[in-house]
Motif scaffolding. Structure first.
Motif, PDB file in Angstrom:
ATOM      1  N   LEU A  58      21.324 -61.690  65.554  1.00 20.82           N
ATOM      2  CA  LEU A  58      22.220 -61.359  66.661  1.00 20.82           C
ATOM      3  C   LEU A  58      22.613 -59.883  66.614  1.00 20.82           C
ATOM      4  CD1 LEU A  58      23.625 -62.887  69.001  1.00 20.82           C
ATOM      5  CD2 LEU A  58      25.584 -63.148  67.505  1.00 20.82           C
ATOM      6  N   ALA A  59      22.779 -59.346  65.411  1.00 18.06           N
ATOM      7  CA  ALA A  59      23.148 -57.937  65.264  1.00 18.06           C
ATOM      8  C   ALA A  59      22.010 -57.006  65.687  1.00 18.06           C
ATOM      9  CB  ALA A  59      23.547 -57.656  63.815  1.00 18.06           C
ATOM     10  N   ARG A  60      20.779 -57.471  65.636  1.00 20.51           N
ATOM     11  CA  ARG A  60      19.632 -56.628  66.009  1.00 20.51           C
ATOM     12  C   ARG A  60      19.371 -56.591  67.505  1.00 20.51           C
ATOM     13  NH1 ARG A  60      16.871 -58.728  61.147  1.00 20.51           N
ATOM     14  NH2 ARG A  60      16.185 -60.434  62.461  1.00 20.51           N
ATOM     15  N   GLN A  61      19.986 -57.472  68.273  1.00 17.64           N
ATOM     16  CA  GLN A  61      19.749 -57.504  69.721  1.00 17.64           C
ATOM     17  C   GLN A  61      20.146 -56.183  70.352  1.00 17.64           C
ATOM     18  OE1 GLN A  61      20.325 -61.974  71.264  1.00 17.64           O
ATOM     19  NE2 GLN A  61      22.152 -60.811  71.157  1.00 17.64           N
ATOM     20  N   ARG A  62      19.400 -55.807  71.401  1.00 15.44           N
ATOM     21  CA  ARG A  62      19.759 -54.610  72.157  1.00 15.44           C
ATOM     22  C   ARG A  62      19.202 -54.733  73.565  1.00 15.44           C
ATOM     23  NH1 ARG A  62      15.701 -50.373  69.182  1.00 15.44           N
ATOM     24  NH2 ARG A  62      13.807 -51.158  70.129  1.00 15.44           N
ATOM     25  N   VAL A  63      19.788 -53.996  74.474  1.00 20.81           N
ATOM     26  CA  VAL A  63      19.315 -53.993  75.856  1.00 20.81           C
ATOM     27  C   VAL A  63      18.170 -52.985  75.933  1.00 20.81           C
ATOM     28  CG1 VAL A  63      19.926 -53.530  78.253  1.00 20.81           C
ATOM     29  CG2 VAL A  63      21.568 -54.628  76.741  1.00 20.81           C
TER      30      VAL A  63
ATOM     31  N   VAL B  13      17.307 -56.787  80.194  1.00 20.57           N
ATOM     32  CA  VAL B  13      16.194 -57.284  79.384  1.00 20.57           C
ATOM     33  C   VAL B  13      16.603 -57.030  77.938  1.00 20.57           C
ATOM     34  CG1 VAL B  13      13.768 -57.050  78.803  1.00 20.57           C
ATOM     35  CG2 VAL B  13      14.501 -56.784  81.175  1.00 20.57           C
ATOM     36  N   ILE B  14      16.840 -58.103  77.205  1.00 20.14           N
ATOM     37  CA  ILE B  14      17.347 -57.990  75.836  1.00 20.14           C
ATOM     38  C   ILE B  14      16.176 -58.061  74.865  1.00 20.14           C
ATOM     39  CG2 ILE B  14      18.827 -59.037  74.081  1.00 20.14           C
ATOM     40  CD1 ILE B  14      20.600 -60.018  76.342  1.00 20.14           C
ATOM     41  N   GLU B  15      16.036 -57.012  74.059  1.00 20.20           N
ATOM     42  CA  GLU B  15      15.007 -56.984  73.024  1.00 20.20           C
ATOM     43  C   GLU B  15      15.533 -57.684  71.778  1.00 20.20           C
ATOM     44  OE1 GLU B  15      14.270 -52.826  72.537  1.00 20.20           O
ATOM     45  OE2 GLU B  15      12.894 -52.751  74.234  1.00 20.20           O
ATOM     46  N   TYR B  16      14.642 -58.300  71.043  1.00 23.86           N
ATOM     47  CA  TYR B  16      14.975 -59.034  69.813  1.00 23.86           C
ATOM     48  C   TYR B  16      16.028 -60.107  70.071  1.00 23.86           C
ATOM     49  CZ  TYR B  16      12.859 -54.748  68.063  1.00 23.86           C
ATOM     50  OH  TYR B  16      12.026 -53.684  67.858  1.00 23.86           O
ATOM     51  N   ALA B  17      15.931 -60.756  71.208  1.00 22.58           N
ATOM     52  CA  ALA B  17      16.916 -61.770  71.581  1.00 22.58           C
ATOM     53  C   ALA B  17      16.827 -62.982  70.650  1.00 22.58           C
ATOM     54  CB  ALA B  17      16.682 -62.210  73.020  1.00 22.58           C
TER      55      ALA B  17
ATOM     56  N   GLU C 112      16.593 -66.761  69.819  1.00 22.57           N
ATOM     57  CA  GLU C 112      15.953 -67.883  70.506  1.00 22.57           C
ATOM     58  C   GLU C 112      17.003 -68.795  71.129  1.00 22.57           C
ATOM     59  OE1 GLU C 112      13.870 -69.815  67.393  1.00 22.57           O
ATOM     60  OE2 GLU C 112      12.905 -67.979  66.758  1.00 22.57           O
ATOM     61  N   ASP C 113      16.638 -69.371  72.253  1.00 22.92           N
ATOM     62  CA  ASP C 113      17.561 -70.280  72.938  1.00 22.92           C
ATOM     63  C   ASP C 113      17.049 -71.702  72.741  1.00 22.92           C
ATOM     64  OD1 ASP C 113      19.662 -71.112  74.450  1.00 22.92           O
ATOM     65  OD2 ASP C 113      18.735 -70.655  76.381  1.00 22.92           O
ATOM     66  N   ASN C 114      17.393 -72.292  71.591  1.00 26.45           N
ATOM     67  CA  ASN C 114      16.985 -73.668  71.317  1.00 26.45           C
ATOM     68  C   ASN C 114      18.172 -74.449  70.759  1.00 26.45           C
ATOM     69  OD1 ASN C 114      17.148 -72.994  68.556  1.00 26.45           O
ATOM     70  ND2 ASN C 114      14.989 -72.479  68.449  1.00 26.45           N
ATOM     71  N   GLU C 115      17.920 -75.699  70.438  1.00 25.58           N
ATOM     72  CA  GLU C 115      19.004 -76.586  70.012  1.00 25.58           C
ATOM     73  C   GLU C 115      19.610 -76.151  68.678  1.00 25.58           C
ATOM     74  OE1 GLU C 115      19.316 -81.279  69.072  1.00 25.58           O
ATOM     75  OE2 GLU C 115      18.177 -80.716  70.866  1.00 25.58           O
ATOM     76  N   GLU C 116      18.773 -75.697  67.735  1.00 27.36           N
ATOM     77  CA  GLU C 116      19.287 -75.294  66.424  1.00 27.36           C
ATOM     78  C   GLU C 116      20.188 -74.064  66.526  1.00 27.36           C
ATOM     79  OE1 GLU C 116      17.785 -73.728  62.058  1.00 27.36           O
ATOM     80  OE2 GLU C 116      16.310 -74.112  63.636  1.00 27.36           O
TER      81      GLU C 116
ATOM     82  N   LYS D 127      18.934 -66.790  82.541  1.00 23.29           N
ATOM     83  CA  LYS D 127      18.023 -66.481  81.435  1.00 23.29           C
ATOM     84  C   LYS D 127      16.599 -66.815  81.822  1.00 23.29           C
ATOM     85  CE  LYS D 127      21.232 -67.197  77.663  1.00 23.29           C
ATOM     86  NZ  LYS D 127      21.423 -67.814  76.359  1.00 23.29           N
ATOM     87  N   GLY D 128      15.681 -66.017  81.335  1.00 22.73           N
ATOM     88  CA  GLY D 128      14.261 -66.248  81.545  1.00 22.73           C
ATOM     89  C   GLY D 128      13.479 -65.456  80.515  1.00 22.73           C
TER      90      GLY D 128
END
Length: 123
Positions: A18-23, A34-38, A40-44, A67-68
């Motif tokens: 989460l800390a590595r995310q950036r626009v 557009v978020i780089e290093y986003a 993952e959007d999953n159940e875990e 989201k896409g």
């Protein structure tokens, strides 16, 4: 006991991701990020993020954001651009402290100080 350690390790890895995310760019028209290093959007990750939210380590920056996914070459998908909606998460100051392990360092420093005082009185 081992399950707790593994769960906490997964949370630690998630916070680091989460800390590595950036626009990376902003798509126009519509002002879509557009978020780089986003993350993952999953159940875990959803369960881990809600645990972190409960502990005060993350908080939603915005709710109900469309989201896409872009294609592998970075172009827009052939179908609809967005397939779901959800929050964008950000780290709090406490979350940064967890990543940098400040609590553990404070406990270690206290232990070393107490050990030094004990050794000074014994000798």
């Amino acid at each position: 006991m081992l399950e707790i350690v593994i769960y906490n390790w997964r949370i630690y890895r998630l916070l680091r991701r989460l800390a590595r995310q950036r626009v990376g760019m902003v798509l126009q028209p519509g002002n879509y990020w557009v978020i780089e290093y986003a993350v993952e959007d999953n159940e875990e990750t959803d369960v881990l993020l809600k645990t972190c939210y409960m502990r005060g380590w993350v908080e939603p920056l915005q709710n109900s954001v469309p989201k896409g996914r872009l294609q592998a070459d970075g172009s827009s998908p052939n179908g609809p651009m967005f397939d779901s909606a959800g929050p964008i998460w950000k780290l709090t100051d406490t979350g940064w402290s967890v990543i940098q392990r400040r609590h553990e360092l404070g406990i270690l420093a206290l232990f070393v100080a107490i050990t030094g005082v004990v050794v000074a009185f014994v000798t």
